[in-house]
Design a protein around this motif. Structure first.
Motif, PDB file in Angstrom:
ATOM      1  N   TYR A   1      20.521  -7.421 103.108  1.00 33.91           N
ATOM      2  CA  TYR A   1      19.165  -7.363 102.870  1.00 33.91           C
ATOM      3  C   TYR A   1      19.672  -5.897 101.672  1.00 33.91           C
ATOM      4  CZ  TYR A   1      13.991  -6.027 102.532  1.00 33.91           C
ATOM      5  OH  TYR A   1      13.162  -5.787 102.102  1.00 33.91           O
ATOM      6  N   ILE A   2      19.948  -4.882 102.176  1.00 36.45           N
ATOM      7  CA  ILE A   2      20.136  -3.565 101.371  1.00 36.45           C
ATOM      8  C   ILE A   2      21.125  -4.160 100.231  1.00 36.45           C
ATOM      9  CG2 ILE A   2      20.992  -1.097 100.507  1.00 36.45           C
ATOM     10  CD1 ILE A   2      20.105  -1.206 103.829  1.00 36.45           C
ATOM     11  N   PHE A   3      22.028  -4.715 100.017  1.00 39.94           N
ATOM     12  CA  PHE A   3      22.661  -4.678  99.407  1.00 39.94           C
ATOM     13  C   PHE A   3      22.061  -5.690  97.863  1.00 39.94           C
ATOM     14  CE2 PHE A   3      26.520  -5.094  96.383  1.00 39.94           C
ATOM     15  CZ  PHE A   3      26.829  -6.336  96.160  1.00 39.94           C
ATOM     16  N   ARG A   4      21.398  -6.857  98.769  1.00 44.41           N
ATOM     17  CA  ARG A   4      20.600  -7.134  97.054  1.00 44.41           C
ATOM     18  C   ARG A   4      19.331  -6.797  97.123  1.00 44.41           C
ATOM     19  NH1 ARG A   4      20.321 -11.813 101.173  1.00 44.41           N
ATOM     20  NH2 ARG A   4      17.878 -11.450 102.006  1.00 44.41           N
ATOM     21  N   ARG A   5      18.831  -6.044  97.351  1.00 51.58           N
ATOM     22  CA  ARG A   5      17.655  -5.097  96.999  1.00 51.58           C
ATOM     23  C   ARG A   5      17.995  -4.325  95.712  1.00 51.58           C
ATOM     24  NH1 ARG A   5      14.766  -7.274  96.152  1.00 51.58           N
ATOM     25  NH2 ARG A   5      13.252  -5.448  95.707  1.00 51.58           N
ATOM     26  N   LEU A   6      19.808  -3.222  96.355  1.00 52.79           N
ATOM     27  CA  LEU A   6      20.245  -2.564  95.904  1.00 52.79           C
ATOM     28  C   LEU A   6      20.809  -3.499  94.164  1.00 52.79           C
ATOM     29  CD1 LEU A   6      20.981   0.247  95.602  1.00 52.79           C
ATOM     30  CD2 LEU A   6      23.203  -0.221  96.249  1.00 52.79           C
ATOM     31  N   ALA A   7      20.976  -4.868  94.224  1.00 45.79           N
ATOM     32  CA  ALA A   7      21.860  -5.745  92.818  1.00 45.79           C
ATOM     33  C   ALA A   7      20.212  -5.616  92.418  1.00 45.79           C
ATOM     34  CB  ALA A   7      22.868  -6.706  93.503  1.00 45.79           C
TER      35      ALA A   7
ATOM     36  N   ILE B   1      13.163  -0.839 101.957  1.00 47.32           N
ATOM     37  CA  ILE B   1      14.481  -1.101 103.335  1.00 47.32           C
ATOM     38  C   ILE B   1      13.655  -0.389 103.982  1.00 47.32           C
ATOM     39  CG2 ILE B   1      16.108   0.836 103.304  1.00 47.32           C
ATOM     40  CD1 ILE B   1      17.438   0.231 100.821  1.00 47.32           C
ATOM     41  N   ALA B   2      12.726   0.430 103.272  1.00 42.12           N
ATOM     42  CA  ALA B   2      11.434   0.717 104.481  1.00 42.12           C
ATOM     43  C   ALA B   2      10.801   0.322 105.719  1.00 42.12           C
ATOM     44  CB  ALA B   2      10.865   1.960 104.102  1.00 42.12           C
ATOM     45  N   TYR B   3      10.554  -1.127 104.737  1.00 39.56           N
ATOM     46  CA  TYR B   3       9.794  -2.295 104.945  1.00 39.56           C
ATOM     47  C   TYR B   3      10.004  -2.736 106.294  1.00 39.56           C
ATOM     48  CZ  TYR B   3       5.313  -3.543 103.145  1.00 39.56           C
ATOM     49  OH  TYR B   3       4.142  -3.815 102.627  1.00 39.56           O
ATOM     50  N   LYS B   4      11.411  -3.219 106.021  1.00 37.37           N
ATOM     51  CA  LYS B   4      12.510  -4.106 106.800  1.00 37.37           C
ATOM     52  C   LYS B   4      12.720  -3.354 108.249  1.00 37.37           C
ATOM     53  CE  LYS B   4      15.504  -7.473 107.048  1.00 37.37           C
ATOM     54  NZ  LYS B   4      14.762  -8.635 107.470  1.00 37.37           N
ATOM     55  N   TYR B   5      12.383  -1.524 108.078  1.00 38.31           N
ATOM     56  CA  TYR B   5      13.014  -0.958 109.314  1.00 38.31           C
ATOM     57  C   TYR B   5      11.685  -0.953 110.489  1.00 38.31           C
ATOM     58  CZ  TYR B   5      17.282   1.143 108.829  1.00 38.31           C
ATOM     59  OH  TYR B   5      18.454   0.811 108.612  1.00 38.31           O
ATOM     60  N   ILE B   6      10.083  -0.902 109.004  1.00 38.83           N
ATOM     61  CA  ILE B   6       8.991  -1.093 110.534  1.00 38.83           C
ATOM     62  C   ILE B   6       8.802  -2.596 110.891  1.00 38.83           C
ATOM     63  CG2 ILE B   6       6.252  -0.742 109.815  1.00 38.83           C
ATOM     64  CD1 ILE B   6       7.169   1.318 107.758  1.00 38.83           C
ATOM     65  N   ASP B   7       8.663  -3.561 109.393  1.00 40.25           N
ATOM     66  CA  ASP B   7       8.618  -5.044 110.562  1.00 40.25           C
ATOM     67  C   ASP B   7      10.244  -5.428 109.810  1.00 40.25           C
ATOM     68  OD1 ASP B   7       5.857  -7.395 109.249  1.00 40.25           O
ATOM     69  OD2 ASP B   7       7.215  -7.530 110.828  1.00 40.25           O
ATOM     70  N   PRO B   8      10.708  -5.366 111.013  1.00 40.54           N
ATOM     71  CA  PRO B   8      12.029  -6.280 111.280  1.00 40.54           C
ATOM     72  C   PRO B   8      11.349  -8.181 110.158  1.00 40.54           C
ATOM     73  CG  PRO B   8      12.097  -4.937 112.737  1.00 40.54           C
ATOM     74  CD  PRO B   8      10.507  -5.135 112.361  1.00 40.54           C
ATOM     75  N   ARG B   9      10.503  -8.282 110.763  1.00 41.39           N
ATOM     76  CA  ARG B   9      10.633 -10.188 110.438  1.00 41.39           C
ATOM     77  C   ARG B   9      10.131 -10.034 108.945  1.00 41.39           C
ATOM     78  NH1 ARG B   9       4.251 -10.097 112.862  1.00 41.39           N
ATOM     79  NH2 ARG B   9       4.533  -8.059 111.862  1.00 41.39           N
ATOM     80  N   VAL B  10      10.442  -8.681 107.860  1.00 41.76           N
ATOM     81  CA  VAL B  10      10.153  -9.283 106.686  1.00 41.76           C
ATOM     82  C   VAL B  10      11.106  -9.633 105.912  1.00 41.76           C
ATOM     83  CG1 VAL B  10       9.671  -8.379 104.337  1.00 41.76           C
ATOM     84  CG2 VAL B  10       8.185  -7.899 106.182  1.00 41.76           C
ATOM     85  N   GLU B  11      11.325 -10.599 105.050  1.00 38.66           N
ATOM     86  CA  GLU B  11      12.639 -11.269 104.725  1.00 38.66           C
ATOM     87  C   GLU B  11      12.344 -11.335 103.079  1.00 38.66           C
ATOM     88  OE1 GLU B  11      15.175 -11.595 107.078  1.00 38.66           O
ATOM     89  OE2 GLU B  11      15.506 -11.938 105.339  1.00 38.66           O
ATOM     90  N   TYR B  12      13.606 -11.392 102.071  1.00 33.69           N
ATOM     91  CA  TYR B  12      13.236 -11.605 100.590  1.00 33.69           C
ATOM     92  C   TYR B  12      13.751 -12.699 100.177  1.00 33.69           C
ATOM     93  CZ  TYR B  12      11.034  -7.242 100.134  1.00 33.69           C
ATOM     94  OH  TYR B  12       9.865  -6.479  99.944  1.00 33.69           O
TER      95      TYR B  12
END
Lengths: 318, 555
Positions: free
Chosen positions: A4-10, A307-318
């Motif tokens: 997820y982090i890698f995709r966001r970074l790209a 990234i913070a979103y993912k930590y706060i709500d693990p249900r979040v997907e892109y």
């Protein structure tokens, strides 16, 4: 999570490339040539014009200039200001620092006070306190920032400083005296920016709170006998924080533009004011450098938010 | 539990309140400074304090405080001796012997000698440096005779007034021991303050672009002038409201230039003295006069009818100069009529009067010139059927000019001319105006020098070129001849007559409709400072050396 982090970074890097390209070509599409403006205003000789064109790389082809520009962006070498005749990067760093001092304080205060007021208004929805907070925040949120600046300036001139960053008549101040002097000068612009931008946070929080308070799990928490403080900060706020995070990230860009108005009214030597002056004088290196740094700040803030979103709500997907 | 939480909250709030009050009390303390300081507010400050980089606005005043020139402009548009004690022409007027005073020293204690004078002029000539090139253009070379005497050899004989107001008044004498080590390229770059020293009564002790310039009185300045203060801080504001507020509450001694729409408020304030500099600036409407633009036969930009002087006169008769100047520059400005404003004294051609405002006269001129409304739409047409519809462009920001432009357009409509007003970015407009003449009519502005030469040069053919100063593109060989002659005139009276003729040519050809002459109005806080306002009547106004050195802060 790593993927997820890698995709966001790209995504961020691709966006950055487009920003760099747009940044470069946009300014070259603007009519008027800066060296010609300089030549005319400073009555430069033909040989000096040629020297300056060479110095600023303007005698090269557009493609060559673009490649040089990409390289400079990656190494944070923004060139030399046409107007100030100084290196752009240190100039931007200095002005960015001045703006950050202003923006950081007001952003933190706007978020904290906005959230607290929003929580209070949400709990007391429909009551006079809710209506008062809502009305006041909408009022300040709707008013142009420069108008609020001028009202405060008129009210507090003579009580607090209304221009600049420091008292120019202070001689060799100690660090503590210099710090207090800075606090004096930053008070009015910070108050203005805080009350302007806390409205947004208040509204988002209030709306989320009123929505969350109707949920079953809140009724369960109340039935269990949990205190209002515990319900608010353990259950309500956590669920209300997601939209607040997005708003905080977006507000960086808005606060920079609001800082521009505030900086101009209060003569604060920050990056907003520099950008404004550079726009008027076609100072390409400063304009490009400022846009690049501001874009980087917004991109970075969005990346952190995602990234913070993912930590706060693990249900979040892109 | 709820009650104890509320008690705890109340206690915390009380503590926070006490802490805030303490902080505010501490913050409210007065600044500590052992020096006597004069503060001046300006809206546009220098971006650099290098004289070869920044030569606009307030920096003109600053460099005259920091550097000595041979002569210096004073009240009444005259010049007086500054560094020079004598300037003696040879019998043929080709050589000037200049003697300088023996007591001038640079900030670092090095005496100013003839070597520095010669070096400065030759450095500028050799390196073609910036705006000073035009002032040193008559000079062939400058040679040293002895430690206090130089010989200036001219390329050709020049009018003495011209030399006094330009060459001898504008070139800052630089320390040779510093500048001889600075290359031509470095000279137009960012230089440290310790290189930017002069022999004037002030020195730049601190500078932050867009923020402030701090000028300290030098030891030499204290010795010769004994000013009643130690330093001047020129503080730059990004907007006029905060500058005026600071002035109102007593944080400023001087405002260099009061925005004219604030003048009524300033006039009513107590303890404020206002002073307006001589009107050497002008505002005008320009007609596209680029010959090439018309030769190309374009139907638009420029409109072919704009070549006709009668059409221009008609537009002048519907332009109310008295109203225009008050709207654009306020009550202290003067209605304009021709090229040289009244601040140029004897060079201003007073026989050329304002054309005035007369709708009927304008209609008659247009009718006599053959313009008719053949299609009854209220707009006149040319013989070829082109409607008299023109684009009028203004550079942003032009709030007041736009106000008046609207009034002018309505008046023009009454005589059958349609004016389409729009504002655009300054550089965008300039790119259209020069050198290709892609415009019809534009509003423009010129800031003058002490000597009329610069303003007059703007309309010469030599400037109607790429990167030249010309906005209208006007080119008239007769005007050019007179321009060259006035520089070389044998006497002030001869020069005056030539310059008057130049103004008559421009009045007839009408590349410009000049509607306003204006100076700069400054304000002095008389509760904090006393000063002789008469001494502020030179081009530097309240930032002139004469005025500042006579200021006395009140205790």
């Amino acid at each position: 999570m790593r993927r997820y982090i890698f995709r966001r970074l790209a995504n961020t890097l691709i966006t950055l490339f487009f920003i760099i390209a747009t940044n470069f070509f946009l300014f070259r599409l603007m009519p008027g040539a800066p060296i010609k403006t300089m030549a005319r205003s400073q009555k430069l000789s033909a040989s000096m014009v040629k020297y300056l064109e060479n110095l600023y790389g303007l005698d090269k082809s557009l493609f060559e200039q673009f490649l040089i520009y990409i390289k400079n962006c990656l190494t944070f070498d923004m060139g030399t200001s046409f107007k100030f005749h100084t290196e752009v990067t240190p100039l931007l760093i200095e002005r960015m620092g001045n703006t950050l001092v202003l923006v950081l304080a007001s952003t933190i205060l706007a978020i904290v006070l906005g959230v607290l007021a929003g929580l209070w208004a949400g709990w007391k929805r429909g009551k006079p306190i809710d209506l008062t907070l809502l009305g006041t925040s909408l009022f300040f949120w709707s008013m142009p920032t420069f108008w609020i600046c001028m009202i405060f300036m008129a009210l507090f001139a003579g009580i607090l400083p209304i221009g600049g960053m420091r008292d120019l008549q202070l001689e060799n101040p100690t660090r503590w005296v210099a710090f207090l002097d800075l606090l004096k000068h930053i008070t009015l612009p910070t108050v203005v920016m805080t009350i302007t931008y806390m409205g947004q946070n208040l509204l988002i929080t209030r709306n989320e709170v009123t929505n969350i308070l109707t949920q079953d799990y809140i009724a369960t928490a109340r039935a269990k006998g949990l205190s209002r403080w515990r319900i608010t900060f353990k259950h309500v706020l956590r669920n209300a924080s997601l939209p607040l995070l997005s708003s905080a990230a977006l507000s960086i860009a808005f606060i920079m533009s609001g800082a521009l108005q505030t900086e101009i009214i209060f003569s604060w030597p920050g990056i907003g004011r520099l950008l404004y002056e550079a726009t008027l004088t076609r100072d390409y290196p400063v304009l490009q450098g400022s846009f690049y740094l501001l874009s980087l700040a917004v991109l970075f803030a969005n990346l952190i938010t995602d990234i913070a979103y993912k930590y706060i709500d693990p249900r979040v997907e892109y | 539990m709820i009650v104890s939480s509320i008690r705890l909250l109340k206690r915390k709030l009380k503590l926070a309140l006490i802490a805030s009050m303490t902080i505010l009390t501490v913050l409210g303390g007065e600044p500590v400074s052992a020096k006597t300081v004069i503060t001046a507010g300006v809206l546009t400050g220098p971006k650099s304090v290098n004289p070869f980089v920044e030569l606009t606005g307030v920096y003109y005043s600053i460099f005259r405080l920091v550097y000595d020139t041979l002569l210096v402009p004073t009240v009444g548009g005259k010049t007086v001796k500054n560094l020079a004690t004598d300037i003696i022409p040879s019998s043929d007027g080709m050589v000037y012997t200049v003697k300088i005073r023996t007591n001038a020293v640079f900030l670092d204690g090095t005496p100013v000698t003839a070597e520095d004078v010669a070096f400065t002029h030759n450095y500028i000539i050799k390196n073609e440096l910036g705006a000073f090139s035009q002032y040193s253009s008559p000079l062939k070379e400058v040679t040293v005779i002895d430690s206090t005497t130089v010989k200036m050899t001219l390329n050709e004989k020049f009018n003495r007034d011209w030399l006094d107001q330009n060459t001898f008044s504008w070139i800052p004498i630089l320390p040779r021991h510093i500048w001889s080590k600075i290359s031509k390229e470095e000279a137009v770059g960012d230089l440290a303050l310790d290189k930017l020293i002069g022999s004037g009564p002030f020195t730049i002790s601190e500078f932050e672009a867009d923020h402030f310039t701090r000028l300290a009185v030098t030891d030499d300045g204290k010795k010769h002038f004994a000013p009643a203060f130690d330093e001047i801080i020129i503080k730059q504001y990004a907007n006029d409201s905060s500058m005026l507020q600071d002035f109102k509450v007593g944080n400023l001694n001087i405002i260099d230039s009061v925005p004219f729409n604030s003048l009524p408020m300033m006039e009513k304030m107590e303890n404020v003295a206002l002073s307006t500099t001589p009107a050497i600036n002008l505002s005008e409407v320009i007609f596209n006069s680029w010959p090439k633009a018309y030769e190309e036969g374009r139907k638009k930009h420029p409109h072919p009818a704009l070549k006709d002087p009668k059409l221009r006169y008609a537009l002048d008769w519907v332009l109310d100069e008295n109203m225009a100047t008050k709207i654009v520059h306020g009550k202290y400005s003067i209605a304009g009529s021709h090229m040289l404003p009244t601040g140029y004294n004897h060079y201003c051609n007073t026989s050329l009067s304002v054309r005035g405002y007369d709708i009927d006269k304008a209609k008659k001129i247009l009718a006599d010139a053959g313009y008719r409304d053949t299609d009854n739409d209220g707009i006149l047409e040319t013989a070829d059927g082109l409607p008299l519809e023109f684009d009028v462009w203004l550079p942003a920001p032009s709030a007041h000019e736009t106000d008046y432009a609207g009034v002018w357009a309505r008046a023009a409509n009454k005589v059958g001319i349609k004016l389409n007003i729009s504002i655009m970015d300054f550089d965008t407009l300039w790119a259209k105006v020069s050198p290709n003449g892609n415009y019809d009519i534009a509003f423009w502005d010129w800031a003058g020098n002490v000597d009329p030469d610069f303003i007059l040069s703007v309309l010469t053919s030599a400037n109607a070129v790429q990167d030249g100063w010309s906005d209208s593109g006007y080119s008239n060989p007769s005007y050019d001849v007179l321009y060259d002659q006035q520089r070389l005139a044998n006497s002030t009276e001869e020069r005056r007559q030539l310059i008057w003729k130049m103004q008559e040519i421009l009045y007839t050809d009408a590349p410009y409709l000049v509607y306003s002459y204006y100076g700069v109005t400054g304000a002095l806080n008389t509760a904090k400072t006393t000063g002789d306002m008469q001494l502020s009547q030179s081009i530097d106004g309240l930032l002139s050396k004469e005025f500042l050195l006579n200021l006395k802060p009140r205790n």
